[in-house]
Structures are given as C-alpha cells and as structure tokens.
Design an enzyme around this catalytic site. Structure first.
Site, PDB file in Angstrom:
ATOM      1  NE  ARG A   1      14.950  21.964  65.925  1.00 44.03           N
ATOM      2  CZ  ARG A   1      14.631  23.131  66.492  1.00 44.03           C
ATOM      3  NH1 ARG A   1      13.616  23.196  67.329  1.00 44.03           N
ATOM      4  NH2 ARG A   1      15.327  24.204  66.242  1.00 44.03           N
TER       5      ARG A   1
ATOM      6  CE  LYS B   1      16.822   2.543  53.190  1.00 44.44           C
ATOM      7  NZ  LYS B   1      17.504   2.072  51.964  1.00 44.44           N
TER       8      LYS B   1
ATOM      9  CD  GLU C   1      11.380  -3.304  45.737  1.00 46.58           C
ATOM     10  OE1 GLU C   1      12.091  -4.028  46.474  1.00 46.58           O
ATOM     11  OE2 GLU C   1      11.782  -2.218  45.264  1.00 46.58           O
TER      12      GLU C   1
ATOM     13  CE  LYS D   1      11.674  -1.977  54.019  1.00 44.35           C
ATOM     14  NZ  LYS D   1      11.472  -1.101  52.869  1.00 44.35           N
TER      15      LYS D   1
ATOM     16  CD  GLU E   1      20.538   1.220  53.406  1.00 41.99           C
ATOM     17  OE1 GLU E   1      20.455   2.444  53.393  1.00 41.99           O
ATOM     18  OE2 GLU E   1      20.162   0.506  52.461  1.00 41.99           O
TER      19      GLU E   1
ATOM     20  NE  ARG F   1      16.024  -0.168  55.817  1.00 41.02           N
ATOM     21  CZ  ARG F   1      15.092   0.615  56.328  1.00 41.02           C
ATOM     22  NH1 ARG F   1      15.150   0.960  57.586  1.00 41.02           N
ATOM     23  NH2 ARG F   1      14.092   1.047  55.586  1.00 41.02           N
TER      24      ARG F   1
ATOM     25  CG  ASN G   1      19.498  -1.030  49.040  1.00 38.95           C
ATOM     26  OD1 ASN G   1      18.467  -0.432  48.771  1.00 38.95           O
ATOM     27  ND2 ASN G   1      20.224  -0.764  50.119  1.00 38.95           N
TER      28      ASN G   1
ATOM     29  CG  HIS H   1      16.958  -1.359  45.128  1.00 40.70           C
ATOM     30  ND1 HIS H   1      16.500  -2.659  45.195  1.00 40.70           N
ATOM     31  CD2 HIS H   1      15.890  -0.587  45.494  1.00 40.70           C
ATOM     32  CE1 HIS H   1      15.234  -2.673  45.603  1.00 40.70           C
ATOM     33  NE2 HIS H   1      14.845  -1.431  45.781  1.00 40.70           N
TER      34      HIS H   1
ATOM     35  CG  HIS I   1      18.659   3.520  42.765  1.00 37.32           C
ATOM     36  ND1 HIS I   1      19.228   3.445  44.016  1.00 37.32           N
ATOM     37  CD2 HIS I   1      17.320   3.408  42.956  1.00 37.32           C
ATOM     38  CE1 HIS I   1      18.277   3.296  44.919  1.00 37.32           C
ATOM     39  NE2 HIS I   1      17.112   3.260  44.308  1.00 37.32           N
TER      40      HIS I   1
ATOM     41  CG  HIS J   1      11.704   2.048  42.652  1.00 38.00           C
ATOM     42  ND1 HIS J   1      13.061   2.295  42.616  1.00 38.00           N
ATOM     43  CD2 HIS J   1      11.505   1.240  43.734  1.00 38.00           C
ATOM     44  CE1 HIS J   1      13.656   1.678  43.628  1.00 38.00           C
ATOM     45  NE2 HIS J   1      12.722   1.037  44.326  1.00 38.00           N
TER      46      HIS J   1
END
Lengths: 359, 359
Positions: free
Chosen positions: B119, B141, B183, B225, B235, B239, B243, B246, B250, B263
């Site tokens: 956990r 993330k 990026e 960032k 997000e 945030r 993207n 993205h 993606h 990526h």
C-alpha cells in the site's frame, strides 16, 4: 439515522447506517457521475442486486453489473483485471463510479480497482457482511493478494461513502456473524474496556442477531474505526493497533491456505493468542486472558489455532507480515483490556503461546 | 546546484540537477530506509548501474538490482509483477526504497510498484533519458498499460526525490534527444512564448547536445512542470494543459502499436496537429502553426502523422483517451503561443487536420 463521519487528509465521507439503506443509496451518487458499475459476486447479486439496481436507476445514469467469482482465493490480480476489462470495454471515463456490493473481498478488490483505474476514480462501499460493515469497508485499505502474501499489493484509498443496510445480515451464514463479531470485540480490547464488557454481556444476543444489539455494535465499531483512521490514515502509528490478533490471524490464513478459515475467525482466535502473549510480555492479568477466551468462544470463533508445520513455519509466516520491520515481527499487545501498544516480543514467549494454543 | 522544488498536498520534494549527480544520489536516501532496490533495464544497468550501486553502497544499506525487459511493450502488469516477486522474495518491508533508474517506462513502472507495494513505499526517480528528465519523472504520474489503453492502470504517487545527471545524456541515441525536446518545446507553447522562441532559436544546438543549452532546457522544463503539478497534482484542471499534443500522440502510439514511434516523437508530431486544430478552432495565426512545424522539424521529430485506418480509427483511438468525458474527446488547444486551454473540437475540424497531416 446513525451517520458516522470519517475525516481524512483527502476529505471527509459519511457512513450511513440504516435498516433498508440499500433502497436509498442513490442519495450518495455524485451528480456528475458518468456511469455506475456495481462490482459484486453471484451470491450477493442474487440476494441484493435488484434492490441496488432499482435504487441506482433513480439517478438516470447508466448502470452495469460485474460479477466476480466468490472467495478469498480469487482476490488476485487476474480477477481484479476483470474489472478493468469491463470498464475499458465500455470506454468508461474518469467520472465513472464503482459501487462495491459485497463483503471484504469485493470491497478490497473494487476499492483497489477504483484506486488505480485511470489513476483513481470514485467508489462507494456497500458492505453486505458483518465483518465488512464493522471493519473492512471503513478506512480505505484496499488490496489484492500476491502468491507470497495477503494484501501485499494495494493502496490507501478512501470511498466517497459507506452504505450499511443492517437488514442484509439476516441472510448471512452463522459463521460470518461470528467472524464479524471478532472484529467488534477487538475494538473493545484495544480502545474501550466498557465496550468489551458490553460485548461479553451481549455475546449470545449478538450471535443470535438481535437487531438492536447488532445495530449498536455496528455503529460503535464504525465510530471506533473512524476515530483511528481519522488520526492515522496510512498506518504510520496509531492505526496499527487495529491489527490486534491479525499477526497470528494472517499466519493461520496463509498457513492453511486462504479460504479455509474466514478472516474474522482467524482474527478471533488471534485475539486470544495476542492476549496470551500480552500476559507473558506485558503482564496482562491471567483472568483477562480467560475473559478473552470466553468471549471468543461465546461469539462462535475458534479458541485453538492450527498447529501448521510447527513453530518455525508460524514464525516464517509472521515474519512476512506487512508490519514486520527488518525481519522483526511486530505484535499488537494489551497492557490491559481497553489499551493496545505495538512492539516486538521475545521469541521464547511467542513459542510458548503457540505451544499452548496452536495444537 | 540547480535544485527545483515540487510542492504537493502530500509534501515537498526536490529535483536535483547536476552533472555527475549519479555519484551522489546516496544523499537522498532516507536514514531509516531498510533496503534499496534499483529497478532498471539491461541497457541502462550496463551504462550506469555500477555508478549508482557505488553511490548507494555509501549508505551501508543492502542494495539489490532488478532488470526489467526494455521497451514500452513490456510496460504491463506481468512485468510490474516481477518487481513484487523480487521484493516479496527478499521479504522487504515497508521501509524499503525503490530507485527507478531509467527512462519513462522504468519510472512509470517502478513508481507504480512503489505506490502499491504494501500500500505504498518510498521511491526515488533517476531519469536517464531527456524525456524522463524534463517530463515523466516529475509529477508523480505512474502507470502500466492495459491491452485496451495506454497508462490506464496507475496512480498519482510522488517520489521523495528526482535525481537528474545531465551527463547521462551523452550516451542517448539521437532519436531519444529529439523525443525529449518535443516535451521541452511543449512547455513554451503552453506556458511561455519567450521560452518557445528560445527553443526555436536554439533548436539546432539542443539537438546537437550543447551541454549548457540542455542544462537550461532541463531546469526550465522542471520549473514549468513543478509549477503546474504544485497547482494541480491530480489533473482536475490546470494540469491537463500538459497534455498538449498528447491526444493525437497517444492515437499514433496506439494505432501503430506501442514502441514503433517513441512517445516524444508522437507528442512532437501531435504538437503540430494541435496547433493546426487550434488555428481552425481558436484562430491561432497560420504563421504560428508554421513556426511550430519548423521547430518540430528542427528538433528532429516527424511533421506528418501516420494515416492508420483513416479518420474513423483515429477518432475511436482518441475517444478512448483518459481525458475523454462521456465519449467527447478533449483537446488541449492554443489561443496563442504560450497559452493553452482544454476543450472539445468540431469533428469536421479534427477530420480536416487529419486529412492534412495524417498521410
């Protein structure tokens, strides 16, 4: 209404406790939910699925039901993945809400799925066993098992509401009532000597499912748990006392194979072993150990543990407990009834307890 | 020293940026760590494993290394489980610390393993690609892929430190430099027009790995960032502007099969498509779209996207993006260079952009 509030750093959430609550759980669905996914098992679905679907239908949102196979032996990644397959197959987004309808296994898995689906979505706990109502549905511990240990993979992740319908207990097998009562008794032992005495006085009535007694036991248990979780969500200190009996209990479950004993039965027996170890380690009076034994017996839990492969296997199993640190087994111990502390114990004392109770 | 601080509700953590930092990462190991587990891949381990192990050995704590297979196609539950097998096999406890040594795939998987092992345990990011240094190692993330979507299973879970050694970039293939620069350029487009101009001016020098230019690009990117993540860890709002490019990116990765394009290459191309869509939707001047195209080209990223199976497949892929809500695709768009907003777009405009750039 007997609501209990749980406060955590991430926000507060209510525990609603009512007879007939299942028919009103739509009240806890957030207005911006995009879809509702009931995660349950075949037995619970047959008993309560229609009532829950009827309540959720009142929201006007799309509702689907996913049945997972029933039992602790399915509390693994493969079964968890069925939830992801279902939700991704429906292209459900981050505003989808999971409704965990079932006992501890369903709550732990559905909660963990909510914790990690798209990095976290909302979920509602609808516990249908006594054990889940008084313990596992409250506090945000979610997990699946790993072949090398129980609950090893999981997250602290809080539900947005816990919905407890006391009438669902009518259909529960006797063993499950006994198992749940073990966790009720535990709160008395660690936090409130008077409540332990109340449990002792009413053990027979609780086991016979007296509705008023069970309602009181559930509400008080939720209050105790909420208090501990609010003070220490991530088990960095106080929360560890909730594990009284669990170090021994987990060894029983792991040693016999998950599913042989119910979790609560193993904990009930573990309470007695912890009391016996507390006598040797902290001087808990012998008559209190006897009281614990008599209450554990009265609620219908075993008072003798399995021998397994002997003390060495017991030690090895307990050493792989999550609470162990640097190979040292941590036990929750009672200096007196109603108080608990966490610490190590001399292995000679542990062995003596096992020789007496694990037969 | 060029430290950047990231503030989140769960606490602050530093990003250390220095040439030669690998040899000093023991400084970030907490005194009460029980063990250190380096999670890496064979290529990175061969290049930097010894340096990291030598640094960590200075702590006197037990250090083990686990190599995961290299590549986005292994970013799945099966590979993640190798981490759990390794750690549970060693009976490592909650005070163990994971050291994620590698690029984005290693950082995402090792971070997610830390998020859910017992956990949640602590972890340190040691990014060894430009893309990981300027983006994926910062902000918490973590995730693995699911057959039905990239990064679908994961958690927001922050490291206790990010350790950036700028000298590791010397060994990086050219494609990886280009991918990382995409990026970097993104931060200019969404937050700082002057920084975008700086990127445009220095595109050739950055691509040629001028150490001072790269150090500046990394530090500024981490600052951007950190600012966004500190304002919106999960997000829920701001945030999402990170993207930019993205949603298109993606779709390229998923449509071609993960691992075909890097990526960052897909994001670089996606920046151009997002600019073109911004022109149609928000009136971004055509000359700015041309500037984006020229910078994307100058840093070595593709300026044309694959056609895939046509607009329908593109739409379907983008609809399964995590940012989609109720089936509506969300795009990050630029009203002007240096500003970003999130919203829907007319499907005719999206189709027109795809017809122009996905060929």
């Amino acid at each position: 209404m007997n609501d209990v509030l749980v406060s955590t750093p991430g926000g507060d959430y209510p525990i609603h406790i009512e007879a007939g609550r299942l028919t009103r759980i739509d009240e806890s669905v957030p207005p911006n939910a995009s879809a509702l996914v009931i995660v349950t098992n075949p037995t619970v679905n047959r008993l309560f699925g229609d009532a829950v679907r009827a309540a959720l239908a009142k929201t006007g949102k799309p509702v689907t039901t996913l049945e997972l196979p029933d039992g602790e032996q399915y509390k693994d990644w493969q079964t968890l993945n069925l939830i992801f397959d279902h939700m991704l197959g429906l292209q459900l987004d981050r505003r989808a809400v999971i409704v965990a309808l079932g006992g501890g296994v369903i709550g732990d898995m559905a909660g963990f799925a909510a914790a990690v689906y798209m990095r976290g979505i909302r979920f509602i706990q609808v516990p249908t066993t006594l054990l889940a109502q008084v313990d596992s549905s409250v506090g945000g511990k979610t997990a699946v098992n790993h072949p090398l240990g129980k609950n090893m993979i999981g997250a602290f992740y809080q539900p947005i509401a816990v919905e407890i319908d006391t009438t669902v207990l009518n259909t529960l097998p006797d063993r499950e009532i006994s198992a749940g009562l073990a966790e009720v008794v535990k709160y008395g032992l660690i936090m409130d000597a008077a409540f332990f005495t109340w449990c002792q006085t009413h053990a027979e009535g609780l086991r016979a499912r007296d509705p008023d007694l069970l309602a009181t036991a559930i509400r008080r248990s939720c209050e105790f748990k909420a208090k501990v979780v609010s003070a220490d969500e991530r088990e960095s200190g106080l929360r560890a006392i909730l594990n009284l009996g669990h170090t021994f209990g987990h060894a029983i479950e792991a040693g016999l194979g998950y599913g042989q004993w119910l979790h609560g039965e193993a904990v009930g027996c573990g309470l007695l072993l912890a009391a016996a170890l507390s006598e040797r380690t902290l001087g808990l009076p012998a008559e209190d150990v006897q009281r614990v034994e008599s209450v554990v017996k009265a609620i219908g839990c075993p008072t003798r543990a399995p021998k397994l492969l002997g003390v060495d296997q017991w030690m090895s199993l307990m050493r792989s407990d999550k609470k162990a640190e640097a190979g040292e087994i941590k036990f929750v111990l009672m200096p007196e009834v109603g108080q608990a502390t966490v610490g190590a114990a001399d292995s000679k004392d542990v062995a003596a307890v096992l020789n007496e109770y694990a037969v």
